[in-house]
Every structure is written in C-alpha cells, then in structure tokens.
Design an enzyme around this catalytic site. Structure first.
Site, PDB file in Angstrom:
ATOM      1  N   LYS A   1      16.857 -16.790 -16.479  1.00 16.24           N
ATOM      2  CA  LYS A   1      16.527 -15.935 -15.346  1.00 16.24           C
ATOM      3  C   LYS A   1      16.693 -14.474 -15.741  1.00 16.24           C
ATOM      4  O   LYS A   1      17.658 -14.106 -16.421  1.00 16.24           O
ATOM      5  CB  LYS A   1      17.426 -16.278 -14.154  1.00 16.24           C
TER       6      LYS A   1
ATOM      7  N   SER B   1      15.852 -17.549  -5.063  1.00 16.64           N
ATOM      8  CA  SER B   1      15.271 -16.490  -5.859  1.00 16.64           C
ATOM      9  C   SER B   1      14.940 -16.890  -7.285  1.00 16.64           C
ATOM     10  O   SER B   1      14.202 -16.179  -7.980  1.00 16.64           O
ATOM     11  CB  SER B   1      16.236 -15.300  -5.892  1.00 16.64           C
TER      12      SER B   1
ATOM     13  N   SER C   1      19.916 -20.052  -4.279  1.00 14.98           N
ATOM     14  CA  SER C   1      18.821 -19.610  -5.156  1.00 14.98           C
ATOM     15  C   SER C   1      18.557 -20.495  -6.362  1.00 14.98           C
ATOM     16  O   SER C   1      17.577 -20.280  -7.071  1.00 14.98           O
ATOM     17  CB  SER C   1      19.077 -18.174  -5.633  1.00 14.98           C
TER      18      SER C   1
END
Length: 485
Positions: free
Chosen positions: A77, A152, A176
């Site tokens: 990420k 997210s 997330s």
C-alpha cells in the site's frame, strides 16, 4: 492455482523447482495485461523487482534459504514508506516524495524473501471506503470494472484479486483492509493493535491504524501475518513479547469452540438481506462443524460509527498538520507570506475528503467543544472495549458481516459522505477496541459479486481467529474467483 498460492510458490522456489524471476515475470505479465483498466498500482516496480527476484534465485543457488516468502510477489500500500521509491498516500501533497527509509513491515517481508511488485492505490491518506478519493484516479474492482474495490486499501485488495500478486499489505484504521477484502473476494486481516509495527506507516489516526495482510487464502494470510508480526523497538506502541502465531492451529477445526453472533452488527443499519443471511449461514456452518454458536449482545457497538468519526478525524487533523509546504512534499508557489503559502499549499495538495476530515477533527478538538465531542467519543470507546471484554468471557470468537453489501457502482455513494461512512459500520468497533478481526470470503450475492464474513477475536487472539477462519474457508459456498483460489 493450488490451495495456497504464496505458500506453494515459496516452497517451490526454496526447493529450486521454480525460479523467482520466472514467477515474477508471470505476475508482471498479468499486470501488463489488465492494470490499465484496474489501476491497482500507483507505481509498478518492474526493474527493482527483477533485481530482488534475481537475488532470491542467487541465494537458492548458493544453497541458502531466502526465507518463508521466497520469491513471492507482494504489493505494498502506498502509505508504507519505501526507501528511494515514491510514497504518495495517493495525495498531491506527497507526489514524488521518496522516503529515506523503509517501513518495518517492508523490511520484514523483504528479509523473508518476498519481491515487491508495486505500490498500490488508496483513498487519499487512507480516508475512504471505495478508493475513489485517490488524487491519481479510482481503482476498479477486477471482478467487475464498473464497481469499486472498497477502501481505503482498494489497490491492495484489487492487486490480489486480479492475480498481480498472491500477497499484499494494507492498513486498517476503521475497516480499510477487511471491507475491500470482502468486496474483492479475498482474505483481509486487521491484527491486534501493537502486534504489527506502525514504524514507516504514514499516520492517519495513530491510535487506530494497523498494518495487515491480504491473501487469496487463510493459509497464505497466516504466513504473511507471521512474517510481519512481532515487537519493534522503533514503534513506541509495539507490544513487547512474542506475537501470536497465526498458522499454529489452522487445521484443528472448531469442535468445542464458542462462537458469538453479534446481535447489534447483524442488525446494523444499511445491511442487505443477503449479507445478513450469509452471516447466519456461516454461523450455522460453524455449529454443524461442532462449534457452540449463540447470539451475543455487544451494546455499545451501535455508537461505534459516531465515536470513530470524531476520534479518527481529530487524530488526522493533528497528524496531517505536518504537511505545510515546508517539511514534506508539495509547496504552493507565488505566496506573499508564509501564512498564505500554508493555506495555498494545503488547499492545492489535499482532496475534498481529507479537507472534510481535517475540519471535522479540528472542530472536535477546539476549545469549548473538546469535552462534548472528542472526550465523549473516547468515553464511548471505553464502553465498547468493556462490552467486548464481557462478550469474550463467554465466547472465544465473535462473528458478524464485514460490509453492508457487495461492491457498489463507481460514483454511487460519492455525493453523500454519510452513506459512504456506513460501509464501515461493522468493522469500526474492532479498531476502537484494538482487537483483531478478519474478513473471509463467503459465497456471492445475487449480482454474482463476493460476500465476506467477519471473525472478531479478543486482543492477541489471532491464533484462534485464524483457526476459525480456516474452518469457515473450507465450508464456504463457491464465490467469484473461487476456482482460482
């Protein structure tokens, strides 16, 4: 593909039966074929990845063991610091910034032999539930390009679902990791707060953020968890002592385990009927496998969403104050003085959702409102912790839905932040409590898209949580992509 892609690939590379370079090229070919449509990555690390894969093969040739993740491609990420590689948090304010160090989890997966293939797209500074808030454009769900992948950590979930990498790392502040895992039909894990180092994770809400794994299977998620978990002296919130071993009891079944179906989360606002039915079916499957299943009330969870959207923005307003045009990233040009430069920099650099949360948080912390909003939210947080503790006196793990429904169309919820925030209604309570939770695929909805079931456990309860997850995985109805898993 085989039962546990990452485990099997690593074993084949360690035995010299597969080349890490060849494994990487297969995955990069998938990226080349469809990434333009999916947009899982902000940066693809083709040449760097080839060098890393070559080093794994060289270690094998010397008779050395490259580690438990030998040659396994992994997606990171883009809020995890990577030395000399852009780390943007999908924000214009950090566009082009290259950290001078690696996050601890990045160091650990590399030391275990994993090969980083890219930095994945996310909602800006991890603020969102659909990966539509990225400054670099949305990620699309690889199972249906007209739908969101969740957020997210949508880029990481999409990368695993699309076959770009068997493993990925995300961060989970209010759901997330788990929510996009459910929407993309993969496994996603939020560890106990403090079990996985946050050093090098760009902060959103420091008392809530946790780094965790995505994988195609529970076994692969356990493998990655065991690599990244453990004390880190560089992180002041890192728990001392040995971390739970996720892979310790994966094959032991659920005979005699006590499983509580959380009444408030099964009845939460906005859940689709098929999500509720799926969760109850999962509970019935565990009962049939020998678990003792009953409903349990965790009353304060109904206030989780309200408490979270005061605590998280308050911490974000503090954490994001450092992005001012002086210390990091973007600086607006042509300002007459430093105050004007601050305002212009943050106006240009931050997107609408980040600005919204900074304003919410600053208001909640302001004089005259602190006790009424932030202080009250922290008291509610304490009630949630107490109610979970009471539930775990009678149950080993708890069960709930992960997301309110299947993946929704791009643009459907962007006009109403409150509707978007409801996507995390079932996942937020675990972050507020600091407890581990994970999402496991559980069949598909009427639209053919994946459903997920959430398993919750007490602090440091990852071993039993993964044990139950493995049993659920073995009993799960077929879902999209299940043959590939």
């Amino acid at each position: 593909m085989t039962a546990n892609p990452a485990l099997d690939l690593a074993a084949a590379v360690r035995r010299g039966e597969r080349s890490a370079v060849d494994v990487l090229e297969e995955h990069l070919a998938r990226v080349d074929a469809t990434e333009a449509d999916v947009h899982a990555f902000n940066t693809v690390l083709g040449e760097r990845a080839r060098v890393a894969a070559g080093e794994v093969d060289a270690a094998v040739a010397r008779g050395e063991d490259p580690g438990p993740l030998a040659g396994v491609p992994i997606a990171l990420k883009d809020n995890l610091c990577t030395r000399g590689i852009p780390t943007t948090c999908s924000s214009r304010i950090l566009e082009g910034w290259q950290p001078p160090y690696d996050a601890t989890v990045v160091t650990r997966v590399a030391a275990a032999g994993a090969v980083a293939v890219g930095k994945t797209n996310l909602d800006e500074f991890a603020m969102g539930s659909s990966t539509e808030n990225s400054a670099f454009g949305p990620t699309r769900n690889p199972l249906d390009l007209s739908r969101v992948p969740g957020g997210s950590s949508g880029g990481s979930a999409a990368a695993v679902a699309a076959g770009y990498a068997p493993l990925a790392l995300g961060s989970d502040t209010g759901g997330s990791i788990r929510q996009p895992a459910a929407l993309c039909g993969v496994v996603g894990v939020k560890p106990t707060y403090g079990v996985v180092s946050r050093y090098g994770l760009v902060a959103f809400a420091s008392s809530l953020d946790q780094v965790g794994p995505f994988a195609r299977t529970v076994g692969d998620a356990a493998l990655l968890f065991d690599v990244i978990a453990g004390h880190d002296p560089a992180d002041s919130t890192s728990l001392p002592g040995a971390a739970p071993v996720a892979s310790a009891r994966l094959g032991e079944g659920v005979e005699g385990l006590r499983v509580g179906l959380v009444t408030e989360l099964v009845g939460a606002e906005g859940l689709s009927a098929e999500v509720v039915a799926g969760t109850r079916a999962a509970a019935d499957a565990l009962a049939a496998a020998g678990a003792k299943v009953d409903e349990v009330s965790v009353p304060a969870t109904v206030y989780g969403l309200s408490a979270y959207y005061l605590i998280a923005p308050a911490e974000a307003s503090s954490n994001l104050s450092r992005y001012d045009g002086v210390r990091y990233g973007h600086r607006a040009e042509g300002a007459a003085d430093i105050t004007e430069m601050y305002v212009a920099t943050r106006s240009e650099g931050f997107g609408a959702e980040v600005k919204r949360r900074i304003m919410l948080g600053t208001y909640a912390l302001s004089a005259g409102y602190y006790d009424a909003y932030y202080g009250q939210a922290q008291r509610v947080r304490t009630l949630i912790i107490r109610d979970f503790d009471a539930a775990y006196q009678s149950f080993d793990v708890l069960l709930s839905p992960t997301a309110p429904g299947t993946a929704f169309p791009l643009g459907e919820k962007t006009a109403d932040p409150l509707v978007m925030y409801l996507n995390d209604v079932c996942t937020i309570p675990s972050n507020l409590a600091g407890h581990p939770a994970m999402s496991v695929p559980w069949g598909a909805g009427a639209d053919g898209l994946p459903l997920g079931v959430q398993i919750l456990a007490p602090a440091l309860g990852e071993t039993v949580m993964f044990q139950v997850a493995a049993a659920l995985e073995a009993m799960a109805p077929a879902g999209p992509g299940s043959s590939a898993r």
